[in-house]
Design a protein around this motif. Sequence first.
Motif, PDB file in Angstrom:
ATOM      1  N   GLU A  67       0.849  -1.185   0.000  1.00  0.00           N
ATOM      2  CA  GLU A  67       0.000   0.000   0.000  1.00  0.00           C
ATOM      3  C   GLU A  67       0.887   1.238   0.000  1.00  0.00           C
ATOM      4  O   GLU A  67       1.989   1.209   0.526  1.00  0.00           O
ATOM      5  CB  GLU A  67      -0.864   0.040   1.260  1.00  0.00           C
ATOM      6  N   TYR A  73       0.691  -2.985   4.936  1.00  0.00           N
ATOM      7  CA  TYR A  73      -0.146  -2.383   5.966  1.00  0.00           C
ATOM      8  C   TYR A  73      -1.379  -3.240   6.157  1.00  0.00           C
ATOM      9  O   TYR A  73      -1.888  -3.841   5.221  1.00  0.00           O
ATOM     10  CB  TYR A  73      -0.589  -0.966   5.577  1.00  0.00           C
ATOM     11  N   THR A  75      -5.467  -3.696   7.303  1.00  0.00           N
ATOM     12  CA  THR A  75      -6.706  -2.968   7.100  1.00  0.00           C
ATOM     13  C   THR A  75      -7.862  -3.798   7.644  1.00  0.00           C
ATOM     14  O   THR A  75      -7.706  -4.970   7.935  1.00  0.00           O
ATOM     15  CB  THR A  75      -6.918  -2.634   5.606  1.00  0.00           C
ATOM     16  N   SER A  96      -6.641   1.308   9.082  1.00  0.00           N
ATOM     17  CA  SER A  96      -6.353   1.675   7.695  1.00  0.00           C
ATOM     18  C   SER A  96      -4.998   2.361   7.600  1.00  0.00           C
ATOM     19  O   SER A  96      -4.512   2.915   8.581  1.00  0.00           O
ATOM     20  CB  SER A  96      -7.427   2.617   7.148  1.00  0.00           C
ATOM     21  N   PRO A  97      -4.401   2.323   6.413  1.00  0.00           N
ATOM     22  CA  PRO A  97      -3.137   3.040   6.216  1.00  0.00           C
ATOM     23  C   PRO A  97      -3.391   4.466   5.752  1.00  0.00           C
ATOM     24  O   PRO A  97      -2.916   4.896   4.723  1.00  0.00           O
ATOM     25  CB  PRO A  97      -2.439   2.207   5.145  1.00  0.00           C
ATOM     26  N   LEU A 145       2.010   5.410   9.097  1.00  0.00           N
ATOM     27  CA  LEU A 145       0.836   5.689   8.269  1.00  0.00           C
ATOM     28  C   LEU A 145      -0.404   4.935   8.738  1.00  0.00           C
ATOM     29  O   LEU A 145      -1.490   5.172   8.239  1.00  0.00           O
ATOM     30  CB  LEU A 145       1.129   5.331   6.807  1.00  0.00           C
ATOM     31  N   ASN A 146      -0.237   3.994   9.640  1.00  0.00           N
ATOM     32  CA  ASN A 146      -1.372   3.201  10.083  1.00  0.00           C
ATOM     33  C   ASN A 146      -2.207   3.957  11.098  1.00  0.00           C
ATOM     34  O   ASN A 146      -1.681   4.649  11.965  1.00  0.00           O
ATOM     35  CB  ASN A 146      -0.907   1.883  10.697  1.00  0.00           C
ATOM     36  N   ARG A 147      -3.529   3.788  10.993  1.00  0.00           N
ATOM     37  CA  ARG A 147      -4.458   4.495  11.862  1.00  0.00           C
ATOM     38  C   ARG A 147      -5.530   3.526  12.370  1.00  0.00           C
ATOM     39  O   ARG A 147      -6.105   2.767  11.599  1.00  0.00           O
ATOM     40  CB  ARG A 147      -5.124   5.612  11.080  1.00  0.00           C
ATOM     41  N   ALA A 181       1.661  -2.549  11.004  1.00  0.00           N
ATOM     42  CA  ALA A 181       2.445  -1.464  10.411  1.00  0.00           C
ATOM     43  C   ALA A 181       3.921  -1.799  10.365  1.00  0.00           C
ATOM     44  O   ALA A 181       4.457  -2.379  11.295  1.00  0.00           O
ATOM     45  CB  ALA A 181       2.255  -0.182  11.214  1.00  0.00           C
ATOM     46  N   THR A 187       8.913   4.665   7.095  1.00  0.00           N
ATOM     47  CA  THR A 187       7.758   5.138   6.328  1.00  0.00           C
ATOM     48  C   THR A 187       7.788   6.646   6.213  1.00  0.00           C
ATOM     49  O   THR A 187       8.452   7.329   6.955  1.00  0.00           O
ATOM     50  CB  THR A 187       6.434   4.712   7.008  1.00  0.00           C
TER      51      THR A 187
END
Length: 189
Positions: A67, A73, A75, A96-97, A145-147, A181, A187
């Motif tokens: 991704e 990543y 999801t 999500s990324p 970037l992962n959330r 992640a 990243t």
Amino acid sequence: MLSVLLLLTACQPEPAQKSAPVNHAPLPSIAAPPYVCDFVPLDAVRLITGVRDPIVRGDFDLTVGQELDGNNYGTGGCWVYDSAGNKPKVLQISLSPGGSKEQVETEISQGAKPLPEIVPGAIGNYGQDSSADDTQASAVLVHGLNRVIVDLWRGVKGRDNEADVVAMMKLVAPKLITDAAPDPENTKD
């Protein structure tokens, strides 16, 4: 006379039923089975939503593939619905990324509260929507970037819904973010 007395008795409103007392127990500090959606403890879901027998959909894939910047990543999501009535959504947890440190810092500068450290190197915020029902709260945690987002759409009146989303984040984010992640040092922010 008896018919008038019966009529008056029949027209009296029924006494209000007492609602169940609010369970103020804190969420567990350690995630333990049974789980819904792979990593979300059912007991914690029951406490923060008040739904004893929730309808649950979704799962998480921590190895989705390449991704954004060529890194892997995770999801996915977990959607929890009340099993009664029109079955409204009461809780949503998503991975999500799509996160950034700047987004979190912007939210905090606009009044959101910073999350305590949950995962080293991660940053997050939480709050309660003052324009929505007072049981709605959310928390966001970003690592690289992962959330991870915990959205409590309908919590329990009388509980501290903000504390509940923070506690749920502490239960699920360490597994979701650290296993999904890549190293944030590698990243882009």
